[in-house]
Write a protein that holds these residues in place. Structure first.
Motif, mmCIF file in Angstrom:
data_model
loop_
_atom_site.group_PDB
_atom_site.id
_atom_site.type_symbol
_atom_site.label_atom_id
_atom_site.label_comp_id
_atom_site.label_asym_id
_atom_site.label_seq_id
_atom_site.Cartn_x
_atom_site.Cartn_y
_atom_site.Cartn_z
ATOM 1 N N GLU A 51 35.034 41.664 33.084
ATOM 2 C CA GLU A 51 33.853 40.964 33.568
ATOM 3 C C GLU A 51 33.379 39.914 32.555
ATOM 4 O OE1 GLU A 51 34.535 42.179 35.857
ATOM 5 O OE2 GLU A 51 34.293 44.249 36.191
ATOM 6 N N THR A 52 32.760 38.860 33.090
ATOM 7 C CA THR A 52 32.133 37.858 32.239
ATOM 8 C C THR A 52 30.948 38.495 31.524
ATOM 9 O OG1 THR A 52 32.752 36.089 33.772
ATOM 10 C CG2 THR A 52 30.965 35.625 32.228
ATOM 11 N N CYS A 221 22.729 47.877 38.040
ATOM 12 C CA CYS A 221 23.664 46.947 38.674
ATOM 13 C C CYS A 221 23.743 47.166 40.179
ATOM 14 C CB CYS A 221 25.047 47.050 38.041
ATOM 15 S SG CYS A 221 25.814 48.689 38.150
ATOM 16 N N GLU A 238 28.190 35.181 36.102
ATOM 17 C CA GLU A 238 27.449 36.421 35.886
ATOM 18 C C GLU A 238 27.187 37.176 37.183
ATOM 19 O OE1 GLU A 238 24.063 36.370 33.430
ATOM 20 O OE2 GLU A 238 25.072 35.412 31.746
ATOM 21 N N ARG A 240 29.134 37.403 39.689
ATOM 22 C CA ARG A 240 30.363 38.144 40.018
ATOM 23 C C ARG A 240 30.446 39.418 39.194
ATOM 24 N NH1 ARG A 240 34.915 37.516 42.761
ATOM 25 N NH2 ARG A 240 36.883 38.294 41.926
ATOM 26 N N THR A 241 30.067 39.334 37.922
ATOM 27 C CA THR A 241 30.060 40.513 37.063
ATOM 28 C C THR A 241 29.067 41.553 37.579
ATOM 29 O OG1 THR A 241 30.688 39.237 35.114
ATOM 30 C CG2 THR A 241 29.606 41.344 34.723
ATOM 31 N N ARG A 244 30.313 43.001 40.971
ATOM 32 C CA ARG A 244 31.502 43.854 40.832
ATOM 33 C C ARG A 244 31.120 45.214 40.254
ATOM 34 N NH1 ARG A 244 36.992 41.564 38.209
ATOM 35 N NH2 ARG A 244 37.333 40.880 40.348
#
Length: 692
Positions: A51-52, A221, A238, A240-241, A244
């Motif tokens: 992840e970013t 999250c 971010e 997407r991180t 996910r």
């Protein structure tokens, strides 16, 4: 038919070969290469990479002041009000920050305004009521960036305000203790696409300090993912991180309220994806706010009482069904009105009887049906409250800003916004909005084209291949769900389902049966009937029913398919113009060896007496068909003649009335397979482009 034009990304044979050689399935490789991912390293970074890392929350302008003021309130034992919006983003942001501050020992009042009675954002009455409950600090989430007067009112009552928002900013900012909004022009953060819940998450991380960032992200999250997906934020960087990680958490949810809602919504045994959040979870949470009962969703997401949670989850699902009924009735009214009086460039409708909480969803459905932006206005005693949704990349915030002199207020995003307008200004607003849209798009321009990743054959749509596309998750803006195109599918059967709202289709393509669902579509209105053929643009998905998994096409759009003869004529004309052919088009045009043999025998018989054949391509094709016993297409016959002429076997003259063919005396053996014409077609079939 939603889109006049479909744009299919051209295949990249070299990228496809490289990706498939690296072990990526052909269907996934086709989607990746269409999106510019051409080497295995890039593919692995997208599909399997870490992840970013999240940017330091203090990179957001005013975040240090915001976190400092909240920490001070916790130290002093002040009562903190977390003031959110009534949509999914606002509700999840409210619950995230409320739960976090309570775990820090804070006295917290979560507050969501009543959509029907109070409207969007901070209002004086709510601020006054919070003051009476002892609040000395209000922290807004997903709202507040335009609340200049309300913030001043709070300060006059002795209440400090910290604004956290992500909506577009206007020229002036509220005079708050801190204003945290990544869209501020002076905000140095790179995270411009955060949802409101993402900004709230960053605030919690800033309050907790850098040593506990990972703990905060791991704990929240799930809420952040739901709000980010529901607000249609870019699924890159971010976001997407966050999403996910949230999807992984939601696969085995620890938060009681979300676990119970997932079970009640029928997702307990299914993989949770961004799509299932957007189409299943988010609408149920959203229904509470739309129906004026947002506090119900807040209570569910914060509860630790299983019995109460089960009751709330059931009530939310029931409320969502009620919302669907009301929405469906308003949508039908709108369609009836637009059938009687069509509107060009944009849909703008107003009515005093409409339910304010659902017109935004109706606007979304109208944009899809009519292929243009939609503005829906609920009238009440001379004042209209509007919701609008974009289409084709139109920036609604900019369009409303151009009409700000006609509005009492407005706010939102490029793709979705709200506004207030006096009833007498609506006709002029309608005209000005259309003029602005025409300037933005260009006179006569089509506002949107459907962008597809690849054309496919039905046999390629196996359960394994489609399931492998889930590796692209989370999908959303910036990383959309794959869109594929299937040409010439036969409609075997069709029926309306979901209380008549959706169209279910049984299709067949080259012997392969496929099920399809077209949401918010009516087969009769679209002129469809069993026995007809359609080109289908669709999202491939896996349907699970009673333990059986099968491929289902979620239709994005469909067009009546041309007949085979029409398709062959169009492809041949495209070939003659020198335009590149897709693999499917090249296969349609590629003649078989039997066709060459049948045509050659026919020409030999015809030329035996006259030495020359003068006729139309169609009649030559019919004569060749009798020789082979198979249908010969005129366009493929023309291409065969070009190949024979290219290889020196015939002299060929073409004209508007037909063709003239003379056989040559050739002593040597001629290899048709060496034909450059056929070589270009074979290259196109492999994924290159065939040009004349």
């Amino acid at each position: 038919m939603k889109y006049e034009k479909w744009t299919v990304a051209p295949p990249d044979p070299a990228a496809l070969a490289a990706l498939e050689e690296a072990g990526i399935s052909p269907l996934l490789a086709a989607v990746l290469s269409a999106r510019g991912v051409r080497v295995p390293q890039e593919a692995r970074a997208l599909l399997e990479g870490g992840e970013t890392a999240l940017e330091d929350p203090l990179a957001l302008k005013d975040m240090a002041q915001a976190a400092g003021r909240v920490r001070l309130a916790l130290e002093r034992g002040e009562t903190i009000a977390v003031y959110g919006d009534y949509d999914v983003d606002g509700i999840t942001a409210t619950c995230l920050l409320t739960d976090f501050l309570r775990r820090k020992g804070g006295a917290v009042i979560p507050y969501i305004p009543d959509r029907l009675e109070e409207g969007y954002g901070l209002n004086r009455e709510a601020v006054t009521a919070l003051k009476e409950q002892g609040a000395s600090l209000i922290v807004t989430v997903d709202c507040g960036i335009t609340a200049l007067e309300e913030t001043a009112w709070a300060r006059s009552l002795g209440i400090d305000v910290v604004i956290t928002d992500h909506h577009e900013c206007k020229s002036g900012l509220p005079a708050a203790q801190a204003v945290v909004d990544p869209r501020r022009s002076d905000c140095p953060s790179a995270c411009k696409g955060l949802a409101g819940v993402g900004v709230a998450l960053k605030l919690a991380m800033a309050i907790n300090g850098p040593e506990g960032d990972g703990d905060v992200l791991a704990e929240y999250c799930d809420l952040a993912a739901v709000g980010t997906v529901a607000d249609v934020m870019p699924m890159t960087g971010e976001n997407r991180t966050i999403v996910r990680l949230g999807l992984e958490e939601l696969s085995h949810p620890r938060r009681l309220g979300l676990a119970l809602l997932i079970r009640e919504a029928g997702l307990e045994e299914k993989a949770i994806t961004a799509t299932s959040i957007g189409y299943t979870l988010a609408p149920r949470i959203n229904a509470s706010g739309r129906m004026g009962r947002a506090q119900m969703a807040v209570e569910l997401l914060l509860t630790r009482d299983r019995e109460r949670g089960e009751q709330l989850a059931q009530e939310l699902c029931a409320l969502n069904r009620e919302r669907q009924t009301i929405e469906g009735e308003i949508f039908r009214q709108c369609v009836d009105r637009l059938d009687r009086a069509p509107q060009k460039g944009a849909v703008l409708l107003a009515d005093p009887e409409w339910h304010q909480g659902v017109v935004g969803i109706v606007a979304s459905r109208l944009t899809e049906r009519y292929g243009c932006p939609a503005f829906m206005i609920c009238l009440d005693h001379g004042m209209g409250k509007g919701s609008c949704r974009s289409w084709g990349g139109v920036n609604l915030f900019e369009r409303l800003a151009e009409c700000s002199d006609l509005l009492e207020g407005f706010g939102g995003h490029a793709l979705a916004a709200g506004f207030t307008v006096r009833e007498e200004n609506i006709p002029l607003l309608s005209r000005r909005l259309r003029e602005g849209l025409e300037r933005a798009l260009g006179a006569g321009a089509s506002p949107a084209a459907l962008e597809a990743d690849a054309e496919v054959e039905a046999r390629e749509l196996t359960v394994e291949a489609v399931a492998d596309l889930d590796r692209l998750e989370p999908c959303g803006t910036g990383n959309p769900r794959p869109v594929l195109v299937l040409r010439g599918a036969l409609i075997q059967s069709m029926s309306q389902v979901g209380r008549g709202r959706h169209l279910k289709l049984r299709l067949e393509s080259k012997g392969t049966p496929l099920d399809a669902i077209f949401f918010s579509a009516d087969g009769a209105e679209l002129g469809l009937a069993p026995g007809g053929r359609v080109d289908v643009a669709f999202y491939p998905q896996i349907n699970e029913f009673r333990g059986t998994r099968s491929v289902q096409l979620q239709v994005a759009d469909l067009h009546p398919a041309p007949t085979r003869a029409q398709a062959e004529r169009a492809v041949y004309e495209k070939y003659r113009r020198g335009e590149g052919l897709t693999p499917a088009e090249a296969r349609l045009l590629m003649p078989s060896r039997a066709e060459f043999v049948g045509l050659w025998r026919y020409l030999q018989r015809r030329c035996a007496g006259l030495g020359r054949v003068e006729d139309t391509a169609s009649r030559i094709a019919r004569g060749a068909s009798r020789a082979t016993g198979q249908r010969e297409a005129a366009e493929r016959v023309l291409l065969c003649l070009e190949v024979l002429a290219e290889r020196g076997l015939i002299d060929l003259e073409t004209g508007p009335q037909g063709v003239a063919v003379s056989l040559r005396q050739v002593e040597r053996k001629v290899d048709l397979e060496a034909s450059p014409i056929l070589g270009r077609l074979r290259q196109a079939i492999r994924g290159g482009s065939a040009e004349a």
